[in-house]
Design an enzyme around this catalytic site. Structure first.
Site, short mmCIF file in Angstrom:
data_model
loop_
_atom_site.label_atom_id
_atom_site.label_comp_id
_atom_site.label_asym_id
_atom_site.label_seq_id
_atom_site.Cartn_x
_atom_site.Cartn_y
_atom_site.Cartn_z
N GLU A 273 0.88 -1.14 -0.08
CA GLU A 273 -0.07 0.14 0.03
C GLU A 273 0.77 1.29 -0.05
O GLU A 273 0.78 2.06 0.99
CB GLU A 273 -0.93 0.02 1.44
CG GLU A 273 -1.89 -1.20 1.33
CD GLU A 273 -2.66 -1.34 2.58
OE1 GLU A 273 -3.65 -2.11 2.63
OE2 GLU A 273 -2.14 -0.77 3.60
N PRO A 274 1.65 1.52 -0.92
CA PRO A 274 2.46 2.68 -1.00
C PRO A 274 1.85 3.79 -1.40
O PRO A 274 1.07 3.73 -2.55
CB PRO A 274 3.60 2.31 -1.96
CG PRO A 274 2.93 1.39 -2.99
CD PRO A 274 1.91 0.71 -2.23
N ARG A 276 3.37 7.48 -0.34
CA ARG A 276 4.32 8.29 -0.15
C ARG A 276 5.73 8.25 -1.33
O ARG A 276 6.17 9.18 -2.01
CB ARG A 276 5.44 8.52 1.05
CG ARG A 276 6.46 9.61 1.31
CD ARG A 276 7.11 9.48 2.41
NE ARG A 276 6.29 9.38 3.75
CZ ARG A 276 5.57 10.46 4.53
NH1 ARG A 276 5.95 11.45 4.35
NH2 ARG A 276 4.84 9.88 5.57
N ARG A 312 3.62 19.77 6.91
CA ARG A 312 4.32 18.61 7.32
C ARG A 312 5.32 19.51 8.33
O ARG A 312 5.74 18.71 9.29
CB ARG A 312 4.98 17.74 6.14
CG ARG A 312 4.01 17.02 5.38
CD ARG A 312 4.65 15.90 4.52
NE ARG A 312 5.39 14.93 5.20
CZ ARG A 312 6.57 14.80 5.24
NH1 ARG A 312 7.50 15.77 4.64
NH2 ARG A 312 7.22 14.09 6.19
N TYR A 316 5.12 17.86 11.73
CA TYR A 316 6.01 16.98 12.15
C TYR A 316 7.41 17.18 12.17
O TYR A 316 8.36 16.75 12.23
CB TYR A 316 5.97 15.84 11.18
CG TYR A 316 4.92 15.13 10.71
CD1 TYR A 316 3.94 14.60 11.52
CD2 TYR A 316 4.45 15.01 9.25
CE1 TYR A 316 2.66 14.14 11.23
CE2 TYR A 316 3.22 14.69 8.86
CZ TYR A 316 2.40 14.22 9.71
OH TYR A 316 0.89 13.69 9.34
N CYS A 363 -1.72 33.40 10.45
CA CYS A 363 -1.30 34.08 11.66
C CYS A 363 -0.94 32.77 12.54
O CYS A 363 -1.86 32.71 13.47
CB CYS A 363 -2.58 34.86 11.94
SG CYS A 363 -2.76 35.92 10.63
N TYR A 392 0.93 13.59 1.06
CA TYR A 392 0.67 14.42 2.41
C TYR A 392 0.65 15.98 2.20
O TYR A 392 1.16 16.82 3.40
CB TYR A 392 1.33 13.87 3.55
CG TYR A 392 1.15 12.33 3.58
CD1 TYR A 392 -0.12 11.87 3.92
CD2 TYR A 392 2.20 11.66 3.17
CE1 TYR A 392 -0.19 10.51 4.05
CE2 TYR A 392 2.01 10.35 3.05
CZ TYR A 392 0.87 9.82 3.46
OH TYR A 392 0.81 8.35 3.32
C1 LIG Z 1 -0.75 6.03 5.39
C2 LIG Z 1 -0.97 4.45 4.99
C3 LIG Z 1 -0.33 3.81 4.07
C4 LIG Z 1 0.64 4.58 3.02
O1 LIG Z 1 1.77 5.09 3.79
P1 LIG Z 1 2.76 5.76 2.91
O2 LIG Z 1 4.08 6.18 3.80
O3 LIG Z 1 2.23 6.80 2.22
O4 LIG Z 1 3.45 4.80 1.76
C5 LIG Z 1 -0.35 2.28 3.64
N1 LIG Z 1 -1.31 1.68 4.54
C6 LIG Z 1 -1.90 2.25 5.41
C7 LIG Z 1 -3.04 1.25 6.21
C8 LIG Z 1 -1.99 3.60 5.91
O5 LIG Z 1 -2.73 3.95 6.97
#
Ligand SMILES: *Cc1c(COP(=O)(O)O)cnc(C)c1O
Length: 437
Positions: A273-274, A276, A312, A316, A363, A392
């Site tokens: 699930e990439p 970023r 960000r 962070y 502000c 993000y």
């Molecule tokens: C946010 C998230 C991702 C993606 O993370 P990346 O750092 O953007 O690759 C994948 N799986 C789940 C469950 C997430 O919450």
């Protein structure tokens, strides 16, 4: 590798001049490179090819329909964390695109909608959620495909706000009790436990956490199978880091090296699930300098992008490279940044540069894109680029201070198209009803 480069001291995205885009579409402006997006996805598909991976692009990193559509067209499914993201994925999909649904707080309506629309799998994060999904599915005469999301309880590996696999965070089922939970739903009429899910957090710059996570996943898959569950998928989530500074990130192949053997041993199909990794370095945020000023011994560059466009740094303390779109002849072409992410002072002295804070109009004292950053002198009207702003960035953008959200442009080779228009003042009040008239 991305497709942003300086030619004759001018920043280009693919073959298009960034300043021409700023003239045409205004600032602040997100400029995306299609070539970068596709090559990042292909890097993952290639590195993990031996496991025949299902790559579900993480919509929360950047949900723009054009970007999602591009992902779908190149073979990706989607990872979503809300009904709204599910809707985006459906709008973008091919109809066959697989949609994995994660998140600790799925509502009954979201669960029902996902079931009606052939969700690929629910990444289940608590026992109550599991039983609720089972009940809803049973009521619909369905069996819900679920992956047990486990918190593998690993040492800290990234920013505390985005580390999802240390003990005590809200994500996933506990390592100690997950087998009991799985035991409780053997032969459940509304549940098909198809997989194990483990998203470690983000951004992750080392392969070791994936290695440790995989080892724990293997043991659990065996335990689930011993109970009688037919586990077909190992979903290792996303989290692969990118080069915000210099060359600190690992290529997809490095992660594949530790994940592939586990997938093989498990005899599962791999799901990833990439987010970023695909979209992060595929965009720059372009802004225009409004003013400069010196106060309290500090130098400020006030430009027209702010924390509402890219939160960000504020949220962070994240590092983004910031550099002029037209660097003068007497300054380096690109900022000289130390790539070591553990080094607290990543900046190197550069000729004709001095420390400046790059801030926006919002502000809040916390409204900044960069702090104490060696930069050349800038003046009113100069354009600056904030790099690696694709993930993000726009997806976390807000209307705080009643600021209009930025426009987004997608560049493909020598052509460009607007993929989200700049908001208008009317957009700002469009949802407000009654208004005491
Ligand atoms: C946010 C998230 C991702 C993606 O993370 P990346 O750092 O953007 O690759 C994948 N799986 C789940 C469950 C997430 O919450």
């Amino acid at each position: 590798m991305d497709h942003f480069e300086y030619r004759d001291r001018e920043l280009f995205c693919d073959d298009v001049s960034v300043s021409e885009l700023a003239e045409r579409y205004g600032t602040p402006l997100f400029v995306y490179s299609e070539k970068t997006l596709v090559s990042n996805l292909n890097q993952i598909l290639t590195a993990f090819a031996p496991a025949d991976p299902i790559v579900c692009y993480s919509v929360k990193a950047n949900g723009n329909l054009s970007i999602c559509r591009l992902m779908g067209r190149h073979g990706a499914g989607f990872d979503v964390t809300s009904g709204g993201e599910f809707y985006r994925a459906q709008q973008a999909g091919p109809a066959t695109a697989k949609i994995a649904f994660a998140g600790v707080g799925k509502t009954d309506a979201e669960i029902k909608h996902a079931l009606e629309n052939n969700v690929f799998m629910f990444d289940v994060e608590s026992e109550q959620e599991l039983l609720t999904i089972g009940e809803i599915a049973k009521g619909m005469g369905r069996k819900a495909p679920v992956a047990m999301r486990v918190n593998p309880d690993l040492p800290p590996k990234t920013h505390v706000k985005t580390d999802t696999s240390v003990k005590g965070v809200k994500f996933g089922l506990d390592l100690e009790t997950v087998v009991d939970v799985a035991k409780g739903v053997v032969n459940h009429p509304g549940l098909d436990v198809v997989g194990l899910h483990m998203h470690l957090g983000s951004p992750i710059l080392k392969v070791e956490p994936y290695k440790q996570g995989c080892a724990k996943a293997l043991a659990l898959i065996k335990a689930f199978r011993d109970l009688g569950h037919n586990i077909r998928y190992l979903n290792m989530g996303g989290g692969f880091g990118i080069n915000y500074r210099k060359d600190e990130a690992k290529p997809a192949a490095a992660f594949a090296e530790v994940i592939l053997p586990a997938v093989k041993e498990a005899g599962c199909q791999l799901v990833l699930e990439p987010g970023r990794f695909i979209v992060g370095n595929a965009a720059v945020l372009v802004s225009r300098v409004l003013y400069t000023k010196a106060t309290g011994g500090k130098h400020y560059v006030i430009q027209d992008a702010a924390m509402n466009d890219l939160i960000r740094p504020t949220l962070y303390g994240s590092f983004h490279r910031v550099w002029p779109v037209h660097p003068a002849a007497d300054v380096p072409l690109t900022p000289d940044v130390n790539g070591d992410p553990d080094d607290p002072s990543p900046f190197r002295a550069m000729p004709n540069c001095f420390n400046q804070d790059v801030v926006g109009p919002v502000c809040e004292s916390g409204d900044f894109l960069a702090k104490d950053r060696p930069l050349p002198a800038l003046k009113r009207g100069d354009l600056v680029a904030t790099f690696s702003a694709g993930a993000y960035g726009m997806s976390m953008a807000s209307n705080y201070n009643a600021r209009l959200r930025a426009a987004e442009v997608l560049v493909t080779g020598g052509t460009h198209r607007l993929i989200r228009r700049r908001e208008t003042f009317k957009d700002l009040v469009a949802c407000e009803v009654d208004c005491l008239t």
